[in-house]
Design a protein around this motif. Sequence first.
Motif, PDB file in Angstrom:
ATOM      1  N   SER A 231      -3.205  -5.832   2.079  1.00 51.55           N
ATOM      2  CA  SER A 231      -2.578  -5.927   3.192  1.00 51.55           C
ATOM      3  C   SER A 231      -3.417  -5.548   4.125  1.00 51.55           C
ATOM      4  N   LYS A 232      -5.034  -5.633   4.161  1.00 49.33           N
ATOM      5  CA  LYS A 232      -5.567  -5.590   6.228  1.00 49.33           C
ATOM      6  C   LYS A 232      -5.841  -3.684   5.642  1.00 49.33           C
ATOM      7  N   LYS A 233      -5.028  -2.787   5.020  1.00 47.18           N
ATOM      8  CA  LYS A 233      -5.085  -1.555   5.186  1.00 47.18           C
ATOM      9  C   LYS A 233      -6.843  -0.518   5.558  1.00 47.18           C
ATOM     10  N   THR A 234      -7.008   0.273   5.677  1.00 42.04           N
ATOM     11  CA  THR A 234      -8.524   0.471   5.809  1.00 42.04           C
ATOM     12  C   THR A 234      -8.165   2.080   5.684  1.00 42.04           C
ATOM     13  N   ILE A 235      -8.656   2.796   4.239  1.00 43.13           N
ATOM     14  CA  ILE A 235      -8.880   3.218   3.761  1.00 43.13           C
ATOM     15  C   ILE A 235      -9.670   4.299   3.400  1.00 43.13           C
ATOM     16  N   LEU A 236      -9.530   5.406   3.814  1.00 46.62           N
ATOM     17  CA  LEU A 236     -10.930   6.676   3.470  1.00 46.62           C
ATOM     18  C   LEU A 236     -10.707   7.376   2.465  1.00 46.62           C
ATOM     19  N   PHE A 237     -11.153   7.318   1.105  1.00 40.31           N
ATOM     20  CA  PHE A 237     -10.615   8.169   0.552  1.00 40.31           C
ATOM     21  C   PHE A 237     -11.673   9.266   0.772  1.00 40.31           C
ATOM     22  N   SER A 238     -11.745  10.385   0.081  1.00 41.57           N
ATOM     23  CA  SER A 238     -12.534  12.311  -0.829  1.00 41.57           C
ATOM     24  C   SER A 238     -12.267  11.719  -2.006  1.00 41.57           C
ATOM     25  N   THR A 239     -13.557  11.863  -2.745  1.00 39.12           N
ATOM     26  CA  THR A 239     -13.724  12.482  -4.148  1.00 39.12           C
ATOM     27  C   THR A 239     -14.437  12.858  -4.582  1.00 39.12           C
TER      28      THR A 239
ATOM     29  N   VAL B 283       3.344   8.437  -6.135  1.00 38.07           N
ATOM     30  CA  VAL B 283       4.093   8.097  -5.617  1.00 38.07           C
ATOM     31  C   VAL B 283       3.846   9.027  -3.991  1.00 38.07           C
ATOM     32  N   MET B 284       3.279   9.801  -3.405  1.00 34.47           N
ATOM     33  CA  MET B 284       2.803  10.149  -2.692  1.00 34.47           C
ATOM     34  C   MET B 284       1.897   9.228  -1.930  1.00 34.47           C
ATOM     35  N   ILE B 285       0.817   8.377  -2.835  1.00 36.08           N
ATOM     36  CA  ILE B 285       0.486   7.317  -2.184  1.00 36.08           C
ATOM     37  C   ILE B 285       1.876   6.067  -1.303  1.00 36.08           C
ATOM     38  N   ALA B 286       2.632   5.764  -2.326  1.00 39.63           N
ATOM     39  CA  ALA B 286       3.939   4.750  -1.576  1.00 39.63           C
ATOM     40  C   ALA B 286       4.262   5.708  -0.546  1.00 39.63           C
ATOM     41  N   ARG B 287       5.055   6.901  -0.384  1.00 40.11           N
ATOM     42  CA  ARG B 287       4.763   7.541   1.030  1.00 40.11           C
ATOM     43  C   ARG B 287       4.758   7.120   2.112  1.00 40.11           C
ATOM     44  N   ALA B 288       3.004   7.336   1.742  1.00 41.83           N
ATOM     45  CA  ALA B 288       2.207   7.026   2.735  1.00 41.83           C
ATOM     46  C   ALA B 288       2.387   5.033   3.293  1.00 41.83           C
ATOM     47  N   LEU B 289       1.885   4.176   2.229  1.00 44.41           N
ATOM     48  CA  LEU B 289       2.610   3.205   2.501  1.00 44.41           C
ATOM     49  C   LEU B 289       3.122   2.597   3.377  1.00 44.41           C
ATOM     50  N   THR B 290       5.027   3.206   3.062  1.00 42.70           N
ATOM     51  CA  THR B 290       5.713   3.172   3.807  1.00 42.70           C
ATOM     52  C   THR B 290       6.079   3.799   5.222  1.00 42.70           C
ATOM     53  N   GLN B 291       4.882   4.031   5.493  1.00 42.68           N
ATOM     54  CA  GLN B 291       4.655   4.892   7.074  1.00 42.68           C
ATOM     55  C   GLN B 291       3.898   3.485   7.269  1.00 42.68           C
ATOM     56  N   ASP B 292       3.850   2.407   7.443  1.00 40.44           N
ATOM     57  CA  ASP B 292       3.210   1.397   7.120  1.00 40.44           C
ATOM     58  C   ASP B 292       1.589   1.578   8.508  1.00 40.44           C
ATOM     59  N   THR B 293       1.235   2.285   8.039  1.00 39.01           N
ATOM     60  CA  THR B 293       0.092   2.622   9.359  1.00 39.01           C
ATOM     61  C   THR B 293      -1.069   1.912   9.020  1.00 39.01           C
ATOM     62  N   PRO B 294      -1.952   1.430   9.774  1.00 39.39           N
ATOM     63  CA  PRO B 294      -3.526   0.683   9.891  1.00 39.39           C
ATOM     64  C   PRO B 294      -4.243   1.616   8.779  1.00 39.39           C
ATOM     65  N   LEU B 295      -4.187   2.768   9.074  1.00 43.12           N
ATOM     66  CA  LEU B 295      -5.311   4.079   8.549  1.00 43.12           C
ATOM     67  C   LEU B 295      -4.637   4.557   7.408  1.00 43.12           C
ATOM     68  N   ILE B 296      -5.082   4.666   6.541  1.00 39.23           N
ATOM     69  CA  ILE B 296      -5.010   6.094   5.238  1.00 39.23           C
ATOM     70  C   ILE B 296      -5.960   6.429   4.460  1.00 39.23           C
ATOM     71  N   LEU B 297      -6.129   8.361   5.108  1.00 41.68           N
ATOM     72  CA  LEU B 297      -6.606   8.774   4.773  1.00 41.68           C
ATOM     73  C   LEU B 297      -6.089   9.932   3.536  1.00 41.68           C
ATOM     74  N   LEU B 298      -7.205   9.506   2.256  1.00 42.17           N
ATOM     75  CA  LEU B 298      -6.141  10.191   0.719  1.00 42.17           C
ATOM     76  C   LEU B 298      -7.448  11.338   0.567  1.00 42.17           C
ATOM     77  N   ASP B 299      -6.745  13.344   0.675  1.00 47.93           N
ATOM     78  CA  ASP B 299      -7.718  13.544   0.012  1.00 47.93           C
ATOM     79  C   ASP B 299      -7.999  13.964  -1.616  1.00 47.93           C
ATOM     80  N   GLU B 300      -8.902  13.685  -2.245  1.00 49.85           N
ATOM     81  CA  GLU B 300      -8.927  13.945  -3.230  1.00 49.85           C
ATOM     82  C   GLU B 300      -8.317  12.967  -4.189  1.00 49.85           C
ATOM     83  N   PRO B 301      -7.690  12.003  -3.781  1.00 51.21           N
ATOM     84  CA  PRO B 301      -6.455  11.356  -4.815  1.00 51.21           C
ATOM     85  C   PRO B 301      -6.580  11.168  -6.476  1.00 51.21           C
ATOM     86  N   THR B 302      -7.733  11.509  -6.608  1.00 57.73           N
ATOM     87  CA  THR B 302      -8.174  11.366  -8.556  1.00 57.73           C
ATOM     88  C   THR B 302      -8.103  12.287  -9.121  1.00 57.73           C
TER      89      THR B 302
END
Lengths: 343, 235
Positions: B199-207, B158-177
């Motif tokens: 969707s050609k998003k750029t995604i940076l996630f810590s894990t 759900v939180m990822i869906a919210r970030a997608l809704t914000q429709d930004t080229p870049l998404i940062l995720l802190d330990e999504p798993t």
Amino acid sequence: METQKSYKLHFIILLLLLAIAFFINIGLGSVSIPFNETLSALFGGESSKSSWEFIIQDYRLPKAITAILAGGGLAVSGLLMQTLFRNPLAGPFVLGLSSGASLGVAFLILGAGLFGGALGGLLLSSWSLVIASALGSFLVLLAVLSVSFKVKDTMTLLIIGLMFGSVTAAIVSVLSYFSNAEQLQQFVFWSFGTLGNVSWQGILILTLCVFLGLGLSFISIKPLNALLLGENYAKSMGINIKKTTLFIILATSLLAGSITAFAGPIAFVGLAVPHLTRQYFTTSNHLILLPAVLISGAILMLVCDTVAQLPFTEFTLPINAITSLIGAPVVIWLLVRKRKLLF
Amino acid sequence: MNSENKHIVLKAKNIIIGYTSKKKTVSISESINFSINKGELIGLVGTNGIGKSTLLRTLASMQPSLKGSVFINENDLENLSPLELANELSIVLTEAPASANLSVLELVSLGRHPYTNWIGSLSESDLDIINKAIQATGIEALKHQKCFELSDGQLQKVMIARALTQDTPLILLDEPTTHLDLYHRASILKLLKELTIKSKKTILFSTHEIDLAIQLSDKMIVMTSEKVFLTVRII
């Protein structure tokens, strides 16, 4: 914020309830007046007794309007506090706002003796009561808020709010100790809370303050919704946190401060009404909650006032006691039923 | 990666991350340099307490860097207003939403905030984007549930869906798993991978999920106590 369904029917029911509570509140009182006579006095028609006309127009009507303003305003300020502090237990009363207002009024009433006759009389005009009360609540809220920037934990913040309340209560005690019986009585009566002592001029001032506060709340609806996710998320969605916090605090202190000045400290409405409203309106969207809480607060206050009036007797109970008597069991009932208070 | 779409979305130039307090400044890294291109999935790995969250918070402008500058689409982070930044970058944090009483639909639609008017009313195109985000994350069935009814994995989606809704080229995720079982860990990372491709998003996630991250990421940022470096996948 997209909501699941339309709440038109809910609002129609609430408005109907408000109208019913309003007419019952005006219809009942120490003097028994037939209902059709009440209506005709209310809408400018001829009553069979001129005293009835006076009672309705110059006592019961202003009292009912004060009840609507006070109930709605306090309930909205409770909702604002709960969202701002992200704590379901927050409210104007819990965070020491009301005690701040009582401190302001205590300084004014009990301290007026120190300035002597003419100046003391000047200080006790209705405007100065509002200013003292609003100033007191604003200062306490400011203190709570400045601490909130350092303390991130909301539970700690609540305890600090309670501590501020204790400190102000202690100062009020010291002031009471050094004041004479007359001033003390005046202050005690103010602290009982009363909706019936507000003149039409006072209502004008109160309406002005409440509408200003509500206006500030309404322009904060969008940031309030964002704050439901927490400060970090709100900021990441472009919300100016400082400005929003300032607006919400100004709105709360205007609402709670002015209402407490005119009607005395009224407990539990600010805490209980938002929770009650959430039972009926199952949404977190402030665009819907804010007006819903406003109307519900007004209804609850009208009902409490009707009870406090003890219809057909000459006694009037302190409104503050009635709201607590009704409000506290409601909060306990909610806690027992849901085991958890969500906001 | 084709050379034609090598558009740099995020660039860190000599940044030093850490905390400042009245008494002292604690820097927790040497100067960090990297640049991330459009459409890349980047894993950020390192041991506990090495500063992954601090780095993400610094990149998201939630705390200032001690030195150096961050560029998002060639704009200096310092010169972007909160609203401008909200158009460039969305975040998914480890913290749960403050209000557990929010419904999933309400929460996801909050992502449109930077684009709506003063009262937050949603247009047809807003609703369309919300629905697409809900479909992309596969949470249609949860739409009308409240947050406190969700499991950790569901809430993460759900939180990822919210970030997608914000429709930004870049998404940062802190330990999504974190806190998820293997199935959900894999499904979340796969979802992120799809988003970068589709969707050609750029995604940076810590894990801490190094195995999965190595398999799916285009590049990885590795943080050690000595150095922070960007590794490129060698096939």
